[in-house]
Motif scaffolding. Sequence first.
Motif, PDB file in Angstrom:
ATOM      1  N   LEU A 166       3.512   4.888   0.165  1.00 55.98           N
ATOM      2  CA  LEU A 166       4.690   4.464   1.693  1.00 55.98           C
ATOM      3  C   LEU A 166       5.533   5.915   2.100  1.00 55.98           C
ATOM      4  CD1 LEU A 166       4.413   0.928   2.057  1.00 55.98           C
ATOM      5  CD2 LEU A 166       2.753   2.393   4.181  1.00 55.98           C
ATOM      6  N   ILE A 167       6.429   5.691   1.486  1.00 56.19           N
ATOM      7  CA  ILE A 167       7.024   7.000   1.437  1.00 56.19           C
ATOM      8  C   ILE A 167       6.235   7.787   1.514  1.00 56.19           C
ATOM      9  CG2 ILE A 167       8.706   8.101   0.061  1.00 56.19           C
ATOM     10  CD1 ILE A 167       9.852   6.158  -1.393  1.00 56.19           C
ATOM     11  N   LEU A 168       5.219   8.546   0.570  1.00 57.81           N
ATOM     12  CA  LEU A 168       4.368   9.779   1.062  1.00 57.81           C
ATOM     13  C   LEU A 168       4.036   9.748   2.350  1.00 57.81           C
ATOM     14  CD1 LEU A 168       3.040  10.183  -2.643  1.00 57.81           C
ATOM     15  CD2 LEU A 168       5.073  11.514  -1.808  1.00 57.81           C
ATOM     16  N   GLY A 169       3.750   8.611   2.757  1.00 63.28           N
ATOM     17  CA  GLY A 169       2.850   8.264   3.629  1.00 63.28           C
ATOM     18  C   GLY A 169       3.585   8.767   5.147  1.00 63.28           C
ATOM     19  N   TYR A 170       5.240   8.231   4.867  1.00 60.78           N
ATOM     20  CA  TYR A 170       6.040   8.417   6.154  1.00 60.78           C
ATOM     21  C   TYR A 170       6.657   9.629   5.609  1.00 60.78           C
ATOM     22  CZ  TYR A 170      10.705   7.720   9.156  1.00 60.78           C
ATOM     23  OH  TYR A 170      11.157   7.439   9.749  1.00 60.78           O
ATOM     24  N   ASP A 179      -7.122  18.880  12.200  1.00 61.81           N
ATOM     25  CA  ASP A 179      -5.638  18.657  12.304  1.00 61.81           C
ATOM     26  C   ASP A 179      -5.368  17.491  10.688  1.00 61.81           C
ATOM     27  OD1 ASP A 179      -5.675  18.332  15.769  1.00 61.81           O
ATOM     28  OD2 ASP A 179      -7.890  17.264  14.933  1.00 61.81           O
ATOM     29  N   ILE A 180      -4.155  18.198  11.300  1.00 61.58           N
ATOM     30  CA  ILE A 180      -3.512  16.732   9.797  1.00 61.58           C
ATOM     31  C   ILE A 180      -2.687  16.353  10.164  1.00 61.58           C
ATOM     32  CG2 ILE A 180      -1.492  17.369   7.688  1.00 61.58           C
ATOM     33  CD1 ILE A 180      -3.163  20.134   6.854  1.00 61.58           C
ATOM     34  N   ASN A 181      -3.142  14.773  10.881  1.00 61.13           N
ATOM     35  CA  ASN A 181      -2.094  14.140  11.083  1.00 61.13           C
ATOM     36  C   ASN A 181      -2.465  12.385  10.610  1.00 61.13           C
ATOM     37  OD1 ASN A 181      -4.401  13.615  12.018  1.00 61.13           O
ATOM     38  ND2 ASN A 181      -3.693  14.010  14.221  1.00 61.13           N
ATOM     39  N   TRP A 182      -1.741  11.792  11.298  1.00 63.25           N
ATOM     40  CA  TRP A 182      -2.577  10.125  10.765  1.00 63.25           C
ATOM     41  C   TRP A 182      -3.861   9.457  10.741  1.00 63.25           C
ATOM     42  CZ3 TRP A 182      -4.682   6.224  12.249  1.00 63.25           C
ATOM     43  CH2 TRP A 182      -4.858   6.108  13.990  1.00 63.25           C
ATOM     44  N   THR A 183      -4.695  10.435  10.981  1.00 61.84           N
ATOM     45  CA  THR A 183      -5.894   9.754  11.090  1.00 61.84           C
ATOM     46  C   THR A 183      -6.621  10.260   9.273  1.00 61.84           C
ATOM     47  OG1 THR A 183      -6.867  12.044  11.984  1.00 61.84           O
ATOM     48  CG2 THR A 183      -6.762  10.083  13.506  1.00 61.84           C
ATOM     49  N   MET A 184      -6.251  12.048   9.015  1.00 60.37           N
ATOM     50  CA  MET A 184      -6.489  12.069   7.798  1.00 60.37           C
ATOM     51  C   MET A 184      -6.514  10.341   7.073  1.00 60.37           C
ATOM     52  SD  MET A 184      -4.832  15.050   5.754  1.00 60.37           S
ATOM     53  CE  MET A 184      -5.852  16.617   6.940  1.00 60.37           C
ATOM     54  N   PRO A 185      -4.904   9.798   6.165  1.00 60.81           N
ATOM     55  CA  PRO A 185      -5.278   8.802   5.287  1.00 60.81           C
ATOM     56  C   PRO A 185      -5.729   7.515   6.008  1.00 60.81           C
ATOM     57  CG  PRO A 185      -3.342   9.734   6.568  1.00 60.81           C
ATOM     58  CD  PRO A 185      -3.721  10.818   6.604  1.00 60.81           C
ATOM     59  N   HIS A 186      -5.954   7.670   7.487  1.00 58.78           N
ATOM     60  CA  HIS A 186      -6.714   6.883   7.659  1.00 58.78           C
ATOM     61  C   HIS A 186      -8.384   6.689   7.789  1.00 58.78           C
ATOM     62  CE1 HIS A 186      -6.008   2.954   9.995  1.00 58.78           C
ATOM     63  NE2 HIS A 186      -7.192   3.379  10.488  1.00 58.78           N
ATOM     64  N   PHE A 223      -2.267   4.087  -2.928  1.00 59.27           N
ATOM     65  CA  PHE A 223      -2.605   4.386  -4.600  1.00 59.27           C
ATOM     66  C   PHE A 223      -1.433   5.939  -4.176  1.00 59.27           C
ATOM     67  CE2 PHE A 223      -3.278   6.108  -8.190  1.00 59.27           C
ATOM     68  CZ  PHE A 223      -3.140   5.620  -9.287  1.00 59.27           C
ATOM     69  N   PRO A 224      -1.249   6.392  -4.577  1.00 55.47           N
ATOM     70  CA  PRO A 224      -0.049   7.290  -3.811  1.00 55.47           C
ATOM     71  C   PRO A 224      -0.500   8.443  -4.694  1.00 55.47           C
ATOM     72  CG  PRO A 224       1.348   6.800  -6.100  1.00 55.47           C
ATOM     73  CD  PRO A 224       0.096   5.262  -5.987  1.00 55.47           C
ATOM     74  N   ALA A 225      -1.749   8.745  -5.231  1.00 59.41           N
ATOM     75  CA  ALA A 225      -2.504   9.852  -5.901  1.00 59.41           C
ATOM     76  C   ALA A 225      -3.895  10.228  -5.036  1.00 59.41           C
ATOM     77  CB  ALA A 225      -2.632   9.263  -7.335  1.00 59.41           C
ATOM     78  N   ALA A 226      -4.036   9.629  -4.351  1.00 57.15           N
ATOM     79  CA  ALA A 226      -5.676   8.855  -3.461  1.00 57.15           C
ATOM     80  C   ALA A 226      -4.981   9.036  -2.310  1.00 57.15           C
ATOM     81  CB  ALA A 226      -6.989   8.389  -3.994  1.00 57.15           C
ATOM     82  N   PHE A 227      -4.490   8.676  -1.505  1.00 59.31           N
ATOM     83  CA  PHE A 227      -3.564   8.005  -0.397  1.00 59.31           C
ATOM     84  C   PHE A 227      -4.578   8.424   0.678  1.00 59.31           C
ATOM     85  CE2 PHE A 227      -0.480   6.905   3.148  1.00 59.31           C
ATOM     86  CZ  PHE A 227      -0.849   6.301   4.039  1.00 59.31           C
ATOM     87  N   LEU A 228      -3.866   9.726   0.383  1.00 56.65           N
ATOM     88  CA  LEU A 228      -3.647  10.736   1.676  1.00 56.65           C
ATOM     89  C   LEU A 228      -5.336  11.894   1.708  1.00 56.65           C
ATOM     90  CD1 LEU A 228      -0.046  12.095   1.786  1.00 56.65           C
ATOM     91  CD2 LEU A 228      -1.260  10.172   3.238  1.00 56.65           C
TER      92      LEU A 228
END
Length: 468
Positions: A59-63, A118-125, A173-178
Motif C-alpha cells: 500500500l505504501i508503494l501504491g500510494y 497511461d501509468i496511473n491506478w488502472t495499471m495495478p488494477h 504483495f509488494p514485488a508483484a502488485f504494480l
Amino acid sequence: MDSSFTSVSYWSSKIGTTEPALRLLLTVLYGYPLALLFRKCVFNKAPIAQHLYFITTGLILGYWNYGSDICHCIYSTIFTYFTLVILKGTLYSVVITFVFNLGYLIIGYFYWSTVSYDINWTMPHCILTLKLIGVAFDLYDGHQPVESLSADSKKLALVHPPNIFELFGFVFFPAAFLIGPQFSMKRYLEFIGGHYNNGDEPPNSVPAAVRKLLFGLFYLAVFQLLGFFVTDDYLISDAFGNLPFYRKMILLGMWGRFTLYKYISCWLLTEGACILFGLSQNGKDERGETRWDGLENVKLHIFENTTEFNHYIKSFNVNTNNWIAQYVYKRLKFLGDRQLSQIFSLLFLAVWHGVHSGYYMCFFFEFVVMYMERDIKSIVKSDVYLKSFFASPKIQLPLQIVLRMYTFVFMGWCVIPLVFLQYPRYFPVYANCNYVGAILFLLWPVVYAPLVRFLLKKYGKRNTEKAQ
C-alpha cells in the motif's frame, strides 16, 4: 543539499523520462530491499505478521505512485472478499467477481485513459483484476468433483475462501502488485505456510535473484541504447517514411525490440525481487537443485531465437498467457471450437488492456498471424515434396535466417497499434511501413493460400501423370 536534487521529478527530467515512469522503475527496484528486510525480520514469523508486512509495504508503494487513487484497488478487493465469503465457491461468485472487477477496470479506462500509454491506478488494477477473478475460479473449482477437474485446476483449487488478511496480502504483495507477475492464491498460501522454506533459514535464492537483477539491468540498458536509433516519434515521421524499404524494415524490427525490451526489463527486475522473497520456488531440477523459475514471465532463450510467432506467445508475458489459458481459453471448451475459443480469449485480452482500438487491432493481428502460420504448416505437412524440401539439411541454415528475419520485422508491425493506441496515430505508421503486414497477413487466406493450393494441386497432378 537542495531537496530538488533528490526529487523524482528532477531526475526524470535529467534522464529524459516521465516522473510516473521513473517512480514505477524505482518501485520495482524497491522490491529488493523489501525482500531483504523480509528475510531478516519477518521470515518464518506468524502468517498474520507476514500478511501485514506485505499489505503495509504494498500500500505504501501504491500510494507513493498513485496517491489516493490506490483506493480503487482497496474497494475491489473488499467487494471480492465479501462476495467470496457470502457466496463461497458457487458459479454466482465467479460471475459477480468477474463482471464487477472487469467492469470496474473498464470504467477506470474510460474515464482515466489518455491518447498515450497511461501509468496511473488502472495499471495495478489490471493486475489485481486477474488475481481476484482467478481466486473466484479457484474457489469454484474447490467445490467441484475432483475427477471433473483438469490437472492444473486440481493444483490451484481452494476449498475455503481466503480470509481478509490472506486476500489483501496476496493482492498487495509488494514485488508483484504494480506490474505483476501473476501468481495464484495457492502459491501465495504455500509461501506463507513455509512450503518453500529451507528449514528455519531463508531460502538460498540470492544468487538466482542477482542473476535476474543483472539481466533486467542489461535489458534496461539495451532499451535505452535502442532509443538513440528508433523512437515512437521517429516511426511516425516523414524522415522514416522516406527511407528505402529495406531500411524501414530493419528499423521496424529494431523498434519492435525497443518496445518489448521496456516490458522485459521490468519483468526481469520484478521477477528477481520475487525470487529474493522466496515466492518463485518451483521444485527441483534433474540435479536436485532448487528451481527459481516459478514466476518466470519471459523465457529469454526462446524469445531471442524465435522462428515463428507462437514462440513469442510461449516466451513473452508467460504468466498472463498461462492465466488466460487456465481461466478463459480452457473454460470455453463447451464451445467445441478451438479457433472460437482463441477469438474470445484474445477479445478478453484486448478488453483487459483498455478501450483504445489499438489493443483490438494488435490482438486481431495476433489471430491472423497465427492462422497464417498454422495454415502454412498444414500445407507443408500435407505435401510430400514441400515436406521433403523443408526437411533437407541444406535448407536449414537459410530457412532459419529467413524465419528469424520474418519474426524480427513483423513483431514490430504487430505491436504498432499496441503502442500508438488510436487509429489516427497508428494508421500513419502503417502507411510509413507500406502496409507490409496487411499485404502479407490479410491477403493470405483470400489470395496467397488459394493460389498456393492450386499450384500444388496442379504440380502434384503433373508429377503423378509423369510417373505413370
